[in-house]
Design an enzyme around this catalytic site. Structure first.
Site, PDB file in Angstrom:
ATOM      1  N   HIS A 188     -35.787   2.585  32.129  1.00  0.00           N
ATOM      2  CA  HIS A 188     -36.511   3.733  32.685  1.00  0.00           C
ATOM      3  C   HIS A 188     -36.443   4.928  31.746  1.00  0.00           C
ATOM      4  CE1 HIS A 188     -37.485   2.425  36.676  1.00  0.00           C
ATOM      5  NE2 HIS A 188     -36.275   1.942  36.853  1.00  0.00           N
ATOM      6  N   CYS A 486     -48.931  -6.990  24.887  1.00  0.00           N
ATOM      7  CA  CYS A 486     -48.700  -6.233  26.121  1.00  0.00           C
ATOM      8  C   CYS A 486     -47.216  -5.979  26.371  1.00  0.00           C
ATOM      9  CB  CYS A 486     -49.330  -6.941  27.321  1.00  0.00           C
ATOM     10  SG  CYS A 486     -48.600  -8.556  27.647  1.00  0.00           S
TER      11      CYS A 486
HETATM   12  C1  PEP Z   1     -43.201  -9.306  27.905  1.00  0.00           C
HETATM   13  O1  PEP Z   1     -42.388 -10.213  28.069  1.00  0.00           O
HETATM   14  O2  PEP Z   1     -43.340  -8.669  26.839  1.00  0.00           O
HETATM   15  C2  PEP Z   1     -44.073  -8.904  29.024  1.00  0.00           C
HETATM   16  C3  PEP Z   1     -45.035  -8.020  28.849  1.00  0.00           C
HETATM   17  O3  PEP Z   1     -43.792  -9.444  30.246  1.00  0.00           O
HETATM   18  P1  PEP Z   1     -42.631  -8.862  31.206  1.00  0.00           P
HETATM   19  O4  PEP Z   1     -42.084  -7.626  30.552  1.00  0.00           O
HETATM   20  O5  PEP Z   1     -43.273  -8.600  32.513  1.00  0.00           O
HETATM   21  O6  PEP Z   1     -41.665 -10.004  31.222  1.00  0.00           O
END
Ligand code: PEP
Ligand code: MG
Length: 554
Positions: A188, A486
């Site tokens: 956070h 992402c």
């Molecule tokens: C990741 O693993 O980079 C991702 C975007 O998925 P999460 O953070 O939800 O596991």
């Protein structure tokens, strides 16, 4: 103090110079030294309820005056202070004669043990639980609220770890930077620092060496705190940097490089509310809808219609724009009650993501039905949907077939290194990739993404991780298929440029990070990004890679 530098993991770039101030001490935890007489127990329970209510009201009031992520975090923490399960556990202890403050501590530890057993994202919430406990204990004793020191003059805030409620109330005009001894790149603290546009370093093992009031120079890109820096030189660095920060606060798009190349900056969201906030923050669409986050307390699987309504809200926030939905990524750090699994020794390497299809036949298919329904209700011709945690070609092929039979464009997340290694073959099965750098780094470096002591390993600037990303992006170019990122890496302005230089086609991040990436993009050309990517890929450590990118793009 003698001049020296302490190191951590830089998560938000920028310079800050000012006196160090530690967060206010937490109250000493009480131990039971008496039994509450029977006739006083009811009043003692009321005393607890009143104190917890006061703490919750205070947080809710701060939530009402805050905006964006800060408001959400404060609101969520206020809800935790009113949690019925916690109140019941305290009341039960008080009924047995335990004083309210001791009962608050004991009840919290019951929940902490539960959360820690689950691990991952739930374990991160332990900080929130203990934070609420400390606030309520202080309130019960009539002591001042623990946490952030109130200061009229700007400070560099140091803490062992920051609770969301602390970080959410921060005022960037008095807090110059955040530095924590614990925490990881996805904590956070990092998310809020990004939203506020202030430098941030986490996982600094030697932070305790820095005494209250010592002037420190923070370099959020390199992850260093310098004691004994020349004050004039330090102030010059900060001044040069402040123009960038002002630009971040006033950025309104478009996301475009200096030579005019448009870049898709998308948002990671968990529901319709987050999607609307992301649209306001100039996100071009949604690059990752984390569907499982809407189900963290769902005891039974929501019906197809209920799910369709949830997803429809997100489509509705971005009419005519790209929205990438991820199928349920339950398991490991995101336990979903209705997708309950057997106990696992090592849940991050266990049944999670697409592997849930094994234990819960039909679960993913029903979700795809709901997504297809929501898409058709919102005029989305061919929704983009991706599966998390895919490791084999068979998984990709089967998932793609399920998607195509419903008119869905199938993609997969690149989180397991096996996909990066066989990227060409996987792209014969699916239409797009989205690289989840959080998990890709965790699995490539064999280091828990939530571990503070291993934050130096779970750093996406690690050369092996950069190489895996480059292999994946290059395969995407060969196949003419989109490859987005992402994970948190996309939110790092310098790394974002390097990723584009490797051929990544879109970047998706917490919406609070979009402006900083947008501002950085406007200062570089695509040729510069390509050249920087090449040089960064030749580096032999994460630190060297960051320094090289800062030199070429900073
Ligand atoms: C990741 O693993 O980079 C991702 C975007 O998925 P999460 O953070 O939800 O596991
Ligand atoms: Mg992931």
């Amino acid at each position: 103090m003698t001049a020296h530098i302490v190191h951590g993991t830089g998560v938000v770039a920028g310079f800050a110079y000012g006196p160090a101030a530690w967060t206010k001490a937490r109250p000493d935890l009480p131990h039971q030294d008496h039994v509450v007489p029977e006739e006083e127990r009811e009043a003692e329970t009321t005393r607890f309820t009143t104190a917890a209510g006061t703490v919750a009201d205070r947080l809710a009031a701060r939530s009402a005056t805050a905006t964006g992520v800060a408001a959400e975090v404060l609101g969520a923490t206020a809800t935790l202070a009113r949690d019925r399960g916690w109140h019941r556990a305290v009341a039960k202890l008080v009924k047995g004669g335990t004083p309210a403050d001791v009962a608050a501590v004991q009840a919290t530890e019951q929940f902490v043990a539960m959360f820690e057993k689950v691990g991952g994202l739930m374990a991160e919430r332990v900080t929130d639980l203990r934070d609420i406990r400390d606030r309520v204990v202080a309130e019960l004793r009539g002591e001042p609220e623990p946490g952030i020191p109130s200061s009229d003059t700007p400070i560099v805030l140091l803490a062992d770890d920051l609770a969301p409620a602390d970080t959410a109330g921060l005022d960037p005009s008095t807090i110059l930077a955040l530095v924590t001894r614990l925490g990881g790149p996805t904590s956070h603290t990092a998310i809020i620092a990004r939203q506020l546009g202030i430098p941030c370093i986490v996982a600094v093992p030697d932070l305790r060496q820095i005494e209250e009031g010592t002037p420190v120079l923070v370099d959020g890109a390199l992850g260093t705190l310098q004691v004994g820096a020349d004050p004039d030189a330090a102030r010059t660095l900060v001044e040069e940097d402040s123009a960038r920060r002002v630009a971040i606060r006033s950025w309104t798009g478009p996301a475009r490089t200096r030579d005019g190349v448009d870049v898709d900056l998308l948002a990671n969201v968990q529901d319709g509310h987050g999607a609307h906030l992301a649209a306001k923050a100039q996100a071009a669409g949604v690059g990752l809808l984390r569907t499982e986050l809407s189900f963290l307390s769902a005891q039974v699987e929501p019906s197809v219609a209920a799910q369709a309504a949830l997803y429809g809200e997100v489509f509705g926030a971005f009419p005519g724009r790209k929205v990438v939905v991820r199928t349920i990524d339950a398991g490991s750090d995101k336990p979903v009650p209705f997708a309950h699994l057997e106990h696992e020794e090592n849940p991050a390497l266990g049944v999670r993501g697409i592997r849930l299809r094994l234990a819960h036949p039909g679960l993913v298919e029903r979700q795809l039905d709901a997504i297809a329904q929501a898409a058709s209700e919102h005029g989305v011709e061919q929704p983009w949907v991706m599966a998390p945690m895919v490791a084999t070609l068979d998984e990709a092929r089967e998932f793609a077939a399920e998607c195509r039979s419903r008119g869905i464009k199938p993609g997969i997340m690149v989180e397991v290194p096996s996909v990066a290694v066989l990227a060409d073959q996987f792209l014969e099965e699916v239409d797009f990739f989205s690289i989840g750098t959080n998990d890709l780094t965790q699995y490539a470096m064999a280091a828990d993404r939530m571990s503070a002591p291993l934050a130096w390993l779970t750093d996406p600037w690690q050369p092996a991780v950069l190489r895996l990303i480059q292999l994946t992006a290059a395969a995407g170019s060969r196949h003419g298929k989109p490859v987005g990122v992402c994970g948190e890496a996309a939110a790092d302005p310098l790394l974002a440029c390097v990723l584009l230089g490797m051929g990544v086609t879109s970047l998706s991040m917490a919406y609070g990070a979009i402006a900083a990436v947008g501002v950085q993009l406007a200062t570089v050309t695509m040729d510069q990004c390509v050249a920087a990517a090449e040089e960064v890929l030749a580096c032999r450590s994460a630190a060297e890679a960051k320094a090289k990118a800062a030199e070429l793009l900073g």
